[in-house]
Design an enzyme around this catalytic site. Structure first.
Site, PDB file in Angstrom:
ATOM      1  N   ASN A 191      -5.205  -4.049  -8.706  1.00 22.51           N
ATOM      2  CA  ASN A 191      -6.510  -3.691  -8.671  1.00 22.51           C
ATOM      3  C   ASN A 191      -6.704  -2.726 -10.065  1.00 22.51           C
ATOM      4  O   ASN A 191      -5.558  -2.434 -10.616  1.00 22.51           O
ATOM      5  CB  ASN A 191      -6.428  -2.690  -7.385  1.00 22.51           C
ATOM      6  CG  ASN A 191      -6.431  -3.503  -6.214  1.00 22.51           C
ATOM      7  OD1 ASN A 191      -7.634  -4.299  -5.961  1.00 22.51           O
ATOM      8  ND2 ASN A 191      -5.716  -3.435  -5.434  1.00 22.51           N
TER       9      ASN A 191
ATOM     10  N   CYS B 209      -3.756  -9.579  -4.083  1.00 24.65           N
ATOM     11  CA  CYS B 209      -4.250 -10.197  -2.914  1.00 24.65           C
ATOM     12  C   CYS B 209      -3.474 -11.083  -2.507  1.00 24.65           C
ATOM     13  O   CYS B 209      -3.134 -12.098  -3.182  1.00 24.65           O
ATOM     14  CB  CYS B 209      -5.683 -10.864  -3.196  1.00 24.65           C
ATOM     15  SG  CYS B 209      -6.411 -11.700  -1.796  1.00 24.65           S
TER      16      CYS B 209
ATOM     17  N   HIS C  68     -15.295  -3.682  -6.752  1.00 24.70           N
ATOM     18  CA  HIS C  68     -13.831  -3.434  -6.580  1.00 24.70           C
ATOM     19  C   HIS C  68     -13.477  -4.637  -7.606  1.00 24.70           C
ATOM     20  O   HIS C  68     -13.356  -5.794  -7.368  1.00 24.70           O
ATOM     21  CB  HIS C  68     -13.588  -4.199  -5.192  1.00 24.70           C
ATOM     22  CG  HIS C  68     -12.265  -3.882  -4.697  1.00 24.70           C
ATOM     23  ND1 HIS C  68     -11.601  -3.160  -3.774  1.00 24.70           N
ATOM     24  CD2 HIS C  68     -11.130  -4.821  -5.166  1.00 24.70           C
ATOM     25  CE1 HIS C  68     -10.259  -3.512  -3.606  1.00 24.70           C
ATOM     26  NE2 HIS C  68     -10.006  -4.547  -4.420  1.00 24.70           N
TER      27      HIS C  68
ATOM     28  N   ARG D 122      -3.694   0.987   1.384  1.00 24.59           N
ATOM     29  CA  ARG D 122      -3.759  -0.293   2.215  1.00 24.59           C
ATOM     30  C   ARG D 122      -3.706  -1.336   1.261  1.00 24.59           C
ATOM     31  O   ARG D 122      -2.779  -2.326   1.311  1.00 24.59           O
ATOM     32  CB  ARG D 122      -5.057  -0.020   2.950  1.00 24.59           C
ATOM     33  CG  ARG D 122      -5.517  -1.021   4.115  1.00 24.59           C
ATOM     34  CD  ARG D 122      -5.759  -2.335   3.724  1.00 24.59           C
ATOM     35  NE  ARG D 122      -7.002  -2.421   2.932  1.00 24.59           N
ATOM     36  CZ  ARG D 122      -7.520  -3.490   2.279  1.00 24.59           C
ATOM     37  NH1 ARG D 122      -6.696  -4.666   2.030  1.00 24.59           N
ATOM     38  NH2 ARG D 122      -8.713  -3.407   1.583  1.00 24.59           N
ATOM     39  N   ASP D 123      -4.466  -1.630   0.506  1.00 24.62           N
ATOM     40  CA  ASP D 123      -4.649  -2.737  -0.275  1.00 24.62           C
ATOM     41  C   ASP D 123      -3.436  -2.976  -1.316  1.00 24.62           C
ATOM     42  O   ASP D 123      -3.182  -3.866  -1.440  1.00 24.62           O
ATOM     43  CB  ASP D 123      -6.219  -2.818  -1.176  1.00 24.62           C
ATOM     44  CG  ASP D 123      -6.281  -4.109  -1.913  1.00 24.62           C
ATOM     45  OD1 ASP D 123      -5.767  -4.933  -1.515  1.00 24.62           O
ATOM     46  OD2 ASP D 123      -7.319  -4.319  -2.734  1.00 24.62           O
TER      47      ASP D 123
ATOM     48  N   HIS E  55     -10.662  -6.456 -10.038  1.00 27.62           N
ATOM     49  CA  HIS E  55      -9.166  -6.594 -10.758  1.00 27.62           C
ATOM     50  C   HIS E  55      -9.051  -6.734 -12.156  1.00 27.62           C
ATOM     51  O   HIS E  55      -9.847  -7.011 -12.736  1.00 27.62           O
ATOM     52  CB  HIS E  55      -8.511  -7.744  -9.718  1.00 27.62           C
ATOM     53  CG  HIS E  55      -8.218  -7.536  -8.340  1.00 27.62           C
ATOM     54  ND1 HIS E  55      -7.457  -8.132  -7.557  1.00 27.62           N
ATOM     55  CD2 HIS E  55      -8.771  -6.645  -7.347  1.00 27.62           C
ATOM     56  CE1 HIS E  55      -7.243  -7.598  -6.324  1.00 27.62           C
ATOM     57  NE2 HIS E  55      -8.366  -6.924  -6.170  1.00 27.62           N
TER      58      HIS E  55
END
Length: 313
Positions: free
Chosen positions: A261, A252, A219, A27-28, A221
């Site tokens: 990520n 993002c 989460h 997804r991300d 990065h």
């Protein structure tokens, strides 16, 4: 390194025995691709991730296709993987998105809030409080349906427009998400500026607010190479849920300074070395990321993928 291509496990006192990896690559990761990835490839990616031992794989997002065209196939994709014996959370931005997800049988959903006004405006075209008001009926309906709700919180450590984000500001939004019924919160370092001391300070403040560490995920990065150091700081505090993206996919789309990520393989390598169980087969996971990189036509940015695949990238 051991003969099998894995690090020697040397446990460190005070760390959790097991960590649940919340895999966000499908997804991300894929929502940031310039070219649309075929639905069949996405489904195969998720199946391979499940076969590698990941038990939580974020599948897709039920947002309007105008905003994230790369995930416009959510209705087609979810039924293709819905029978997998893993948790498949999906992102739902509003009640319409929740309707679409529930109609397909999704019972684990996530809402996406911001700790800063600038990012709330850029990402949702709302103030922080307006976004929270939009999420409240989504969360309550999902809970009424017996669902599990994750609350993502972006810009917990720094914002490209506002700079460093005050810890109390983040705690306030975390409190609001918990009060409206979110089962779990994911603390996002969206532009990768966090350092371990800042991570500890935020987690300590959330303790003082009465938000249990069991309800928190992190989460990170890797913009400045701090993702693993920050993860270790979170583990030392008792966090046992860590978000990561296979092969280091993603960033993002609304924060141009955000790079990829934390790569799931890099995370698993560190956890294996610490003697922490994840249930993930690093060889299968690496092979999956190599395969996905081939589909995308470029090498994986994960150092562990590069090292274990023995390919010049």
């Amino acid at each position: 390194m051991t003969a099998g291509g894995l690090p020697m496990a040397v446990p460190v006192e005070g760390l959790p025995a097991r960590v649940r990896i919340h895999e966000v690559g499908a997804r991300d990761g894929l929502q940031n691709e310039k070219a649309t990835v075929p639905t069949e490839v996405k489904a195969e990616f998720i199946r391979r991730l499940a076969a590698a031992g990941l038990t939580t794989i974020e599948a897709t997002s039920f947002v309007h296709p105008r905003w994230v065209p790369q995930l416009a196939d959510a209705e087609d994709l979810f039924p293709m993987v819905g029978d997998l014996p893993v948790d498949l959370p999906v992102l739902v931005p509003n009640e319409r998105g929740l309707d679409r997800a529930l109609a397909l049988g999704a019972r684990r959903v996530a809402v996406f809030a911001s700790a800063t006004e600038s990012f709330a405006k850029a990402n949702l075209n709302r103030t922080v409080d307006e976004a929270l008001a939009m999420f409240e009926p989504v969360v309550s309906r999902a809970k009424a349906e017996g669902g599990h709700v994750r609350g993502y919180l972006s810009m917990c450590f720094g914002d490209p427009w506002e700079g460093p984000v005050p810890v109390p500001q983040v705690v306030r939004v975390c409190r609001a998400l918990r009060d409206m019924g979110c089962d779990e919160l994911s603390l996002g370092d969206t532009i990768g500026v966090a350092t371990p001391g800042h991570v500890r300070a935020l987690l300590t403040a959330l303790d003082a607010e009465g938000i249990p560490v069991e309800a928190l995920g992190v989460h990170f990065h890797d913009t400045y190479g701090q993702a693993l150091a920050n993860t270790l700081a979170a583990l030392q505090h008792g966090v046992t849920t860590v978000d990561a993206s296979a092969g280091g996919l993603g960033g993002c789309p609304y924060a141009k300074s955000a790079t990829g990520n934390l790569a799931t393989e890099d995370l698993v390598w560190m956890l294996r070395g610490l003697g922490i169980d994840t249930g993930v087969d690093l060889g299968l996971l690496t092979a999956t990321s190599v395969w996905m990189a081939e589909q995308l036509g470029r090498p994986s940015p994960s150092r562990t993928v590069r090292a274990l695949s023995h390919k010049e990238q």
